[in-house]
Design an enzyme around this catalytic site. Structure first.
Site, PDB file in Angstrom:
ATOM      1  N   ASP A  20       0.811  -1.225   0.000  1.00 26.15           N
ATOM      2  CA  ASP A  20       0.000   0.000   0.000  1.00 26.15           C
ATOM      3  C   ASP A  20       0.838   1.266   0.000  1.00 26.15           C
ATOM      4  O   ASP A  20       0.454   2.278   0.590  1.00 26.15           O
ATOM      5  CB  ASP A  20      -0.953   0.048   1.219  1.00 26.15           C
ATOM      6  CG  ASP A  20      -1.794  -1.196   1.318  1.00 26.15           C
ATOM      7  OD1 ASP A  20      -2.287  -1.646   0.280  1.00 26.15           O
ATOM      8  OD2 ASP A  20      -1.952  -1.721   2.439  1.00 26.15           O
ATOM      9  N   LYS A  23       2.004   2.556  -5.053  1.00 24.71           N
ATOM     10  CA  LYS A  23       2.757   2.184  -6.265  1.00 24.71           C
ATOM     11  C   LYS A  23       2.001   2.574  -7.535  1.00 24.71           C
ATOM     12  O   LYS A  23       2.588   2.898  -8.552  1.00 24.71           O
ATOM     13  CB  LYS A  23       3.013   0.665  -6.278  1.00 24.71           C
ATOM     14  CG  LYS A  23       3.913   0.186  -5.151  1.00 24.71           C
ATOM     15  CD  LYS A  23       4.112  -1.305  -5.180  1.00 24.71           C
ATOM     16  CE  LYS A  23       2.996  -2.138  -4.638  1.00 24.71           C
ATOM     17  NZ  LYS A  23       2.702  -2.010  -3.210  1.00 24.71           N
ATOM     18  N   LYS A  25       0.316   5.065  -8.666  1.00 21.76           N
ATOM     19  CA  LYS A  25       0.544   6.346  -9.344  1.00 21.76           C
ATOM     20  C   LYS A  25       1.853   6.322 -10.148  1.00 21.76           C
ATOM     21  O   LYS A  25       1.906   6.780 -11.282  1.00 21.76           O
ATOM     22  CB  LYS A  25       0.574   7.479  -8.310  1.00 21.76           C
ATOM     23  CG  LYS A  25       0.883   8.804  -8.956  1.00 21.76           C
ATOM     24  CD  LYS A  25       0.650   9.972  -8.045  1.00 21.76           C
ATOM     25  CE  LYS A  25       1.158  11.232  -8.730  1.00 21.76           C
ATOM     26  NZ  LYS A  25       1.047  12.401  -7.893  1.00 21.76           N
ATOM     27  N   ALA A  46      -4.031  -7.937  -3.962  1.00 18.21           N
ATOM     28  CA  ALA A  46      -3.546  -6.595  -4.282  1.00 18.21           C
ATOM     29  C   ALA A  46      -4.709  -5.698  -4.692  1.00 18.21           C
ATOM     30  O   ALA A  46      -5.767  -6.183  -5.082  1.00 18.21           O
ATOM     31  CB  ALA A  46      -2.543  -6.672  -5.426  1.00 18.21           C
ATOM     32  N   HIS A  48      -4.682  -2.132  -6.919  1.00 15.54           N
ATOM     33  CA  HIS A  48      -3.904  -1.040  -7.506  1.00 15.54           C
ATOM     34  C   HIS A  48      -4.838   0.017  -8.074  1.00 15.54           C
ATOM     35  O   HIS A  48      -5.685  -0.281  -8.904  1.00 15.54           O
ATOM     36  CB  HIS A  48      -2.982  -1.580  -8.598  1.00 15.54           C
ATOM     37  CG  HIS A  48      -1.926  -2.484  -8.049  1.00 15.54           C
ATOM     38  ND1 HIS A  48      -1.112  -3.263  -8.817  1.00 15.54           N
ATOM     39  CD2 HIS A  48      -1.566  -2.729  -6.780  1.00 15.54           C
ATOM     40  CE1 HIS A  48      -0.291  -3.941  -8.034  1.00 15.54           C
ATOM     41  NE2 HIS A  48      -0.559  -3.633  -6.794  1.00 15.54           N
ATOM     42  N   THR A  49      -4.677   1.225  -7.570  1.00 11.93           N
ATOM     43  CA  THR A  49      -5.573   2.304  -7.998  1.00 11.93           C
ATOM     44  C   THR A  49      -4.928   3.105  -9.119  1.00 11.93           C
ATOM     45  O   THR A  49      -3.796   3.558  -8.992  1.00 11.93           O
ATOM     46  CB  THR A  49      -5.853   3.232  -6.791  1.00 11.93           C
ATOM     47  OG1 THR A  49      -6.272   2.403  -5.707  1.00 11.93           O
ATOM     48  CG2 THR A  49      -6.929   4.241  -7.104  1.00 11.93           C
ATOM     49  N   THR A 131      -6.073 -11.342   3.525  1.00 12.97           N
ATOM     50  CA  THR A 131      -7.158 -10.691   2.804  1.00 12.97           C
ATOM     51  C   THR A 131      -8.305 -11.676   2.552  1.00 12.97           C
ATOM     52  O   THR A 131      -9.344 -11.293   2.031  1.00 12.97           O
ATOM     53  CB  THR A 131      -6.664 -10.135   1.453  1.00 12.97           C
ATOM     54  OG1 THR A 131      -6.140 -11.226   0.686  1.00 12.97           O
ATOM     55  CG2 THR A 131      -5.590  -9.082   1.641  1.00 12.97           C
ATOM     56  N   GLN A 235       2.061  -5.919  -3.241  1.00 14.73           N
ATOM     57  CA  GLN A 235       2.411  -5.999  -1.819  1.00 14.73           C
ATOM     58  C   GLN A 235       3.727  -5.245  -1.553  1.00 14.73           C
ATOM     59  O   GLN A 235       4.000  -4.293  -2.246  1.00 14.73           O
ATOM     60  CB  GLN A 235       2.497  -7.461  -1.340  1.00 14.73           C
ATOM     61  CG  GLN A 235       1.148  -8.144  -1.200  1.00 14.73           C
ATOM     62  CD  GLN A 235       0.597  -8.688  -2.506  1.00 14.73           C
ATOM     63  OE1 GLN A 235       1.305  -9.309  -3.269  1.00 14.73           O
ATOM     64  NE2 GLN A 235      -0.667  -8.467  -2.751  1.00 14.73           N
ATOM     65  N   GLY A 311     -11.030  -2.835   2.426  1.00 12.65           N
ATOM     66  CA  GLY A 311     -11.613  -1.680   3.102  1.00 12.65           C
ATOM     67  C   GLY A 311     -11.195  -1.572   4.560  1.00 12.65           C
ATOM     68  O   GLY A 311     -11.659  -0.688   5.286  1.00 12.65           O
ATOM     69  N   PRO A 313      -9.266  -0.534   7.902  1.00 14.53           N
ATOM     70  CA  PRO A 313      -8.425   0.633   8.232  1.00 14.53           C
ATOM     71  C   PRO A 313      -6.963   0.180   8.318  1.00 14.53           C
ATOM     72  O   PRO A 313      -6.681  -0.878   8.889  1.00 14.53           O
ATOM     73  CB  PRO A 313      -8.922   1.072   9.606  1.00 14.53           C
ATOM     74  CG  PRO A 313      -9.976   0.119  10.020  1.00 14.53           C
ATOM     75  CD  PRO A 313     -10.201  -0.900   8.961  1.00 14.53           C
ATOM     76  N   ASP A 341       2.347  14.814   0.907  1.00 11.65           N
ATOM     77  CA  ASP A 341       1.350  15.819   1.271  1.00 11.65           C
ATOM     78  C   ASP A 341       0.612  15.473   2.564  1.00 11.65           C
ATOM     79  O   ASP A 341       0.124  16.356   3.254  1.00 11.65           O
ATOM     80  CB  ASP A 341       0.333  15.989   0.130  1.00 11.65           C
ATOM     81  CG  ASP A 341      -0.265  14.661  -0.296  1.00 11.65           C
ATOM     82  OD1 ASP A 341       0.527  13.738  -0.573  1.00 11.65           O
ATOM     83  OD2 ASP A 341      -1.501  14.530  -0.323  1.00 11.65           O
TER      84      ASP A 341
HETATM   85  P1  IMP Z   1      -2.673 -12.652   2.080  1.00 11.29           P
HETATM   86  O1  IMP Z   1      -1.761 -12.125   1.030  1.00 11.29           O
HETATM   87  O2  IMP Z   1      -4.131 -12.451   1.767  1.00 11.29           O
HETATM   88  O3  IMP Z   1      -2.360 -14.071   2.442  1.00 11.29           O
HETATM   89  O4  IMP Z   1      -2.445 -11.801   3.419  1.00 11.29           O
HETATM   90  C1  IMP Z   1      -1.247 -11.912   4.181  1.00 11.29           C
HETATM   91  C2  IMP Z   1      -0.838 -10.568   4.766  1.00 11.29           C
HETATM   92  O5  IMP Z   1      -0.430  -9.699   3.726  1.00 11.29           O
HETATM   93  C3  IMP Z   1      -1.963  -9.839   5.497  1.00 11.29           C
HETATM   94  O6  IMP Z   1      -1.394  -9.110   6.563  1.00 11.29           O
HETATM   95  C4  IMP Z   1      -2.484  -8.867   4.459  1.00 11.29           C
HETATM   96  O7  IMP Z   1      -3.123  -7.757   5.023  1.00 11.29           O
HETATM   97  C5  IMP Z   1      -1.195  -8.499   3.755  1.00 11.29           C
HETATM   98  N1  IMP Z   1      -1.405  -8.082   2.364  1.00 11.29           N
HETATM   99  C6  IMP Z   1      -1.671  -8.872   1.301  1.00 11.29           C
HETATM  100  N2  IMP Z   1      -1.800  -8.137   0.184  1.00 11.29           N
HETATM  101  C7  IMP Z   1      -1.604  -6.864   0.532  1.00 11.29           C
HETATM  102  C8  IMP Z   1      -1.547  -5.625  -0.199  1.00 11.29           C
HETATM  103  O8  IMP Z   1      -1.735  -5.560  -1.413  1.00 11.29           O
HETATM  104  N3  IMP Z   1      -1.287  -4.517   0.542  1.00 11.29           N
HETATM  105  C9  IMP Z   1      -1.048  -4.556   1.874  1.00 11.29           C
HETATM  106  N4  IMP Z   1      -1.069  -5.672   2.594  1.00 11.29           N
HETATM  107  C10 IMP Z   1      -1.336  -6.821   1.932  1.00 11.29           C
END
Ligand code: IMP
Length: 442
Positions: A20, A23, A25, A46, A48-49, A131, A235, A311, A313, A341
């Site tokens: 998060d 990336k 942008k 993942a 990606h916005t 996730t 990630q 979603g 926090p 910012d």
């Molecule tokens: P998993 O990839 O769903 O198995 O989640 C394993 C850990 O990686 C958890 O703590 C998730 O919140 C974190 N995680 C997985 N994908 C992302 C991502 O795209 N951004 C931030 N954290 C992620």
């Protein structure tokens, strides 16, 4: 426009923290100059916005260059694909007036099946805070060498044999784990459901066949022809299976090396790590600079720190130079700083420069760690890291002016990051809009 592609044919963008980092942008920025955009790790965990012509698109599986119809977008061998999610993303593209003719999927990418999602929910979702998309269980099958790959979806006899033995095995596991709703799971994993599941996946195969290709060969040829290739990380390094805060991370290798392996392009490439001007983390696991106070809440609100996939926090805290030095040690020291910012208007900004160990005496990496020890290197073992308290060796006043005016104190902050981590800062982003970016002059 940063001239990175003038000097490098292959550029990889990865996350330098816990994911998060923003990336999307930078990927969007560089995708404009690339001929091919390829993903190589993770799946629909993942999010990606990409903002194009004022419209926000969130992709979970599709590479971020998909909206450039003249550029090939690849989902590489190292990914895990939930076909239902992919097809719905393709469908959404079509509804927005685009198509996916510019998409190629590796026949070797692994497939997520509903039993992976159920096992994820029953096994690791609560402990790790995953996730819940079935990512871990799908990579487990890959490592156990019983996984189903995209090419298998095109061959009914092969798919049936592989899916049947997996289905029977997973059924047993699911029924042992399902303490609640057992009857519902028995129903979901009955004999009749097997045929339904098989037919569903054969149908997915038919629908996805136009995209399934030998993506390694495509990339090899493209490289030979001098095409520009952008590798899109997912990630972040601190979540990676090899280098992350084990066991609290994801199941793929999301460092630069893992990304290169995930597309099969192990050549010279420029690596750019995206680093948020502060730190966030979703899911469980140690996070030394986490702020469980008003400042953390302010970062969350101003930075809109809510997961784009779930979603949830995001946990927020100060920049951690110990963690950053570690991740740059793995991936190289070129960074792009995002979300500067969000710090505008803060009275004081801190950077963690070391940790103080406050756990029980323990042996770690051949040494005895005792309470009060100062650590300047990053412990990847969550049991150690969770007992590390941040030492804020760097504090400065914040800036109040708009970043487009390049306030002196914001420059000071960037200099501090460089000094404390050895990073070379290539770009700094200070807002979601495309033009809100500073680039290093070559
Ligand atoms: P998993 O990839 O769903 O198995 O989640 C394993 C850990 O990686 C958890 O703590 C998730 O919140 C974190 N995680 C997985 N994908 C992302 C991502 O795209 N951004 C931030 N954290 C992620």
């Amino acid at each position: 426009m940063i001239a990175i592609f003038e000097q490098n044919q292959i550029v990889a963008i990865i996350g330098g923290q816990w994911g998060d980092e923003g990336k999307g942008k930078f990927i969007d920025h560089l995708a404009e100059q690339a001929d091919i955009i390829a993903r190589g790790t993770g799946g629909n965990n993942a999010g990606h916005t990409v903002v194009v012509n004022g419209k926000k698109h969130i992709f979970h599986l599709l590479p971020s260059g998909i909206l450039y119809q003249d550029k090939l977008n690849i989902i590489g061998n190292g990914t895990v694909i939930d076909p239902a999610v992919l097809l719905s993303e393709i469908e959404k593209l079509k509804q927005n007036g685009h198509d996916a003719k510019n998409l190629a999927i590796s026949g070797d990418a692994h497939v997520i099946i509903p039993y992976h999602v159920d096992l994820d929910a029953l096994k690791s979702k609560t402990k790790i805070g995953t996730t819940g998309r079935g990512i871990g269980p799908a990579y487990m099958d890959k490592a156990e060498r019983i996984g189903i790959r995209m090419n298998d979806l095109l061959n009914p006899a092969i798919l049936k044999a592989k899916m049947k033995s997996n289905f029977d095995e997973k059924r047993k596991q699911i029924l042992i784990l399902a303490t609640e709703d057992r009857a519902a799971y028995e129903d979901k994993y009955s004999k009749e459901s097997f045929s339904k599941m098989l037919n569903q996946y054969l149908l997915y195969g038919e629908m996805l066949e136009p995209y399934i290709s030998d993506t390694r060969e495509i990339l090899r040829k493209a490289e030979e022809e001098g095409k520009k290739i952008l590798l899109e990380g997912a990630q972040g390094t601190l979540l990676s299976i090899d280098h992350g805060t084990y066991p609290f991370g994801t199941s793929s290798e999301c460092s630069a090396a893992g990304l290169a392996s995930g597309v099969g392009l192990l050549r010279n490439m420029a690596v750019l790590s995206v680093v948020k001007a502060y730190t966030t983390r979703v899911g469980n696991g140690p996070f030394p600079t986490e702020l469980n106070d008003e400042t953390g809440e302010r970062l969350r609100q101003v930075g809109a720190e809510y997961g784009s996939t779930t979603g949830r926090p995001r946990r927020c805290g100060w920049l951690d130079a110990v963690a950053l030095r570690y991740s740059l040690g793995i991936n190289g020291n070129s960074i792009m700083i995002s979300k500067m910012d969000v710090l505008t208007g803060m009275d004081e900004i801190n950077i963690c420069t070391a940790y103080r160990y406050e756990g029980e005496p323990t042996r770690y990496n051949g040494k005895l760690l005792t309470p009060g020890d100062l650590l300047e290197t990053f412990p990847t073992d969550s049991n150690i890291l969770e007992h590390c308290k941040p030492v804020y060796g760097y504090t400065q006043p914040g800036w109040k002016e708009d970043l487009s005016l390049k306030p002196k104190l914001s420059k000071l902050y960037i200099e501090a990051i460089k000094l404390l981590t050895g990073a070379e800062v290539k770009m700094v982003s200070y807002g979601p809009e495309r033009e809100k970016i500073f680039k290093k002059k070559n």
